[in-house]
Write a protein that holds these residues in place. Sequence first.
Motif, PDB file in Angstrom:
ATOM      1  N   VAL A 133       0.814  -1.221   0.000  1.00  0.00           N
ATOM      2  CA  VAL A 133       0.000   0.000   0.000  1.00  0.00           C
ATOM      3  C   VAL A 133       0.850   1.275   0.000  1.00  0.00           C
ATOM      4  N   ASP A 134       2.005   1.231   0.641  1.00  0.00           N
ATOM      5  CA  ASP A 134       2.845   2.445   0.643  1.00  0.00           C
ATOM      6  C   ASP A 134       3.339   2.734  -0.771  1.00  0.00           C
ATOM      7  N   ASN A 135       3.722   1.672  -1.476  1.00  0.00           N
ATOM      8  CA  ASN A 135       4.130   1.846  -2.877  1.00  0.00           C
ATOM      9  C   ASN A 135       2.943   2.296  -3.728  1.00  0.00           C
ATOM     10  N   ALA A 136       1.778   1.711  -3.483  1.00  0.00           N
ATOM     11  CA  ALA A 136       0.583   2.084  -4.261  1.00  0.00           C
ATOM     12  C   ALA A 136       0.288   3.581  -4.110  1.00  0.00           C
ATOM     13  N   ALA A 137       0.480   4.101  -2.884  1.00  0.00           N
ATOM     14  CA  ALA A 137       0.243   5.530  -2.658  1.00  0.00           C
ATOM     15  C   ALA A 137       1.167   6.366  -3.548  1.00  0.00           C
ATOM     16  N   MET A 138       2.396   5.877  -3.730  1.00  0.00           N
ATOM     17  CA  MET A 138       3.326   6.586  -4.631  1.00  0.00           C
ATOM     18  C   MET A 138       2.928   6.414  -6.088  1.00  0.00           C
ATOM     19  N   GLN A 139       2.587   5.170  -6.446  1.00  0.00           N
ATOM     20  CA  GLN A 139       2.300   4.874  -7.859  1.00  0.00           C
ATOM     21  C   GLN A 139       1.079   5.622  -8.369  1.00  0.00           C
ATOM     22  N   ILE A 140       0.106   5.881  -7.479  1.00  0.00           N
ATOM     23  CA  ILE A 140      -1.101   6.602  -7.897  1.00  0.00           C
ATOM     24  C   ILE A 140      -0.738   8.027  -8.326  1.00  0.00           C
ATOM     25  N   ILE A 141       0.352   8.539  -7.781  1.00  0.00           N
ATOM     26  CA  ILE A 141       0.829   9.873  -8.164  1.00  0.00           C
ATOM     27  C   ILE A 141       1.802   9.800  -9.334  1.00  0.00           C
ATOM     28  N   LEU A 142       2.692   8.793  -9.297  1.00  0.00           N
ATOM     29  CA  LEU A 142       3.756   8.734 -10.309  1.00  0.00           C
ATOM     30  C   LEU A 142       3.257   8.235 -11.659  1.00  0.00           C
ATOM     31  N   ASN A 143       2.372   7.229 -11.625  1.00  0.00           N
ATOM     32  CA  ASN A 143       1.929   6.615 -12.883  1.00  0.00           C
ATOM     33  C   ASN A 143       0.540   6.005 -12.720  1.00  0.00           C
ATOM     34  N   PRO A 144      -0.478   6.859 -12.548  1.00  0.00           N
ATOM     35  CA  PRO A 144      -1.828   6.324 -12.290  1.00  0.00           C
ATOM     36  C   PRO A 144      -2.402   5.545 -13.471  1.00  0.00           C
ATOM     37  N   ALA A 145      -1.863   5.778 -14.673  1.00  0.00           N
ATOM     38  CA  ALA A 145      -2.412   5.098 -15.852  1.00  0.00           C
ATOM     39  C   ALA A 145      -2.113   3.602 -15.840  1.00  0.00           C
ATOM     40  N   GLN A 146      -1.209   3.147 -14.963  1.00  0.00           N
ATOM     41  CA  GLN A 146      -0.879   1.715 -14.927  1.00  0.00           C
ATOM     42  C   GLN A 146      -2.020   0.878 -14.342  1.00  0.00           C
TER      43      GLN A 146
END
Length: 359
Positions: free
Chosen positions: A221-234
């Motif tokens: 979940v901590d990574n997901a919080a970053m990924q939603i900002i860095l690359n939400p299209a994934q």
Amino acid sequence: MRGKIAVLPGDGIGPEVIREATGVLKAVEERFGHEFSLTYGEIGAAAIASTGDPFPENTEEICRSSNAILFGAIGAPEYDNNPEARVRPEEGLLRMRKSLGLYANIRPVTTYEDLISLSPLKEERIRNVDFVVYRELTGGIYFGKPSFVAEDHSEAVDTCSYNRNEIVRIATLAFEAARKRSSKLTLVDKANVLATSQLWRKTVQELAAGYPKIELEFMFVDNAAMQIILNPAQFDVILTENMFGDIITDEASVITGSIGLMPSASVGETVSLFEPIHGSYPQAAGKNSANPMASVLSLAMLLEHSFGLAEEGRTVREAVAEVIARGIVTEDLNPTKFFTTTKVGSAISDIILSKSLAE
Ligand code: IPM
Ligand code: MN
């Protein structure tokens, strides 16, 4: 088509945005020849004020005898700032979810081309983002026992607990959703630390055998919080437990430009509930300034999910996109040229009724 809808406006801006959603429902009835009967019920701070109970029996009755529930928002500042309040408005929402068995909260994240510039993210990151979060809603730390504050206030305990069945039923809905979309499912958890997350992973991995075409991935979940900002299209379909889902859907809701746009459906054992994901926003209550779009888009989900009215749902969504394109929006979407809650609601209805807009 005839149907019964329970309407629970709730607190803060809830009544204002729900008024616009029911106005849009009238336009849908008129255009498509449907007839819905609405029964209003009290919930939250409003219900505490009149009955002492944030989810009165009468409201539960209204919900159970309806085909769908349209809900506004819950919460009031006088409770937020008082940790010793004996009863809180939020308790009404949690009891409603539990007692009606609303175990899956579905929160779609979509972008509007006309609003891309409002996103806090760079345009190239937010463009074409389209994913949906399946948040478990009746388990986890929200409901785990024991939960208490020690009498001498020296300690407090919350418990996170899940059983296999609670995971299987929502995971099945998420796999089915992924099958209908582009076939990718991301389970968000904290399996490197939490036993409940390990159970989620194991259970979801087992279910995946029945969905060989779906690409399943796991993300902390901590990574997901970053990924939603860095690359939400994934992302395509995200599946997660109650508390993680609460947090990442607030995050996901703002990357599209405004929290005032995100609807949600809570589905489960019987009747389903539809609500904007924004809260009661008490500072704006009574000012005719809140964005009614998330509430109107929740109505679109209601028409589709509870009554199978796909064309009607699409028509409502297109009307919302159209008023956005014409710039008939509230202050959150355009701080320099904005319209009232009522104006935005009636513009959506007018488009549904194919009336020309008096601007
Ligand atoms: C939500 C809200 C609720 C939750 C609150 C009001 C109890 O934040 O629906 O996301 O935490 O589930
Ligand atoms: Mn929340």
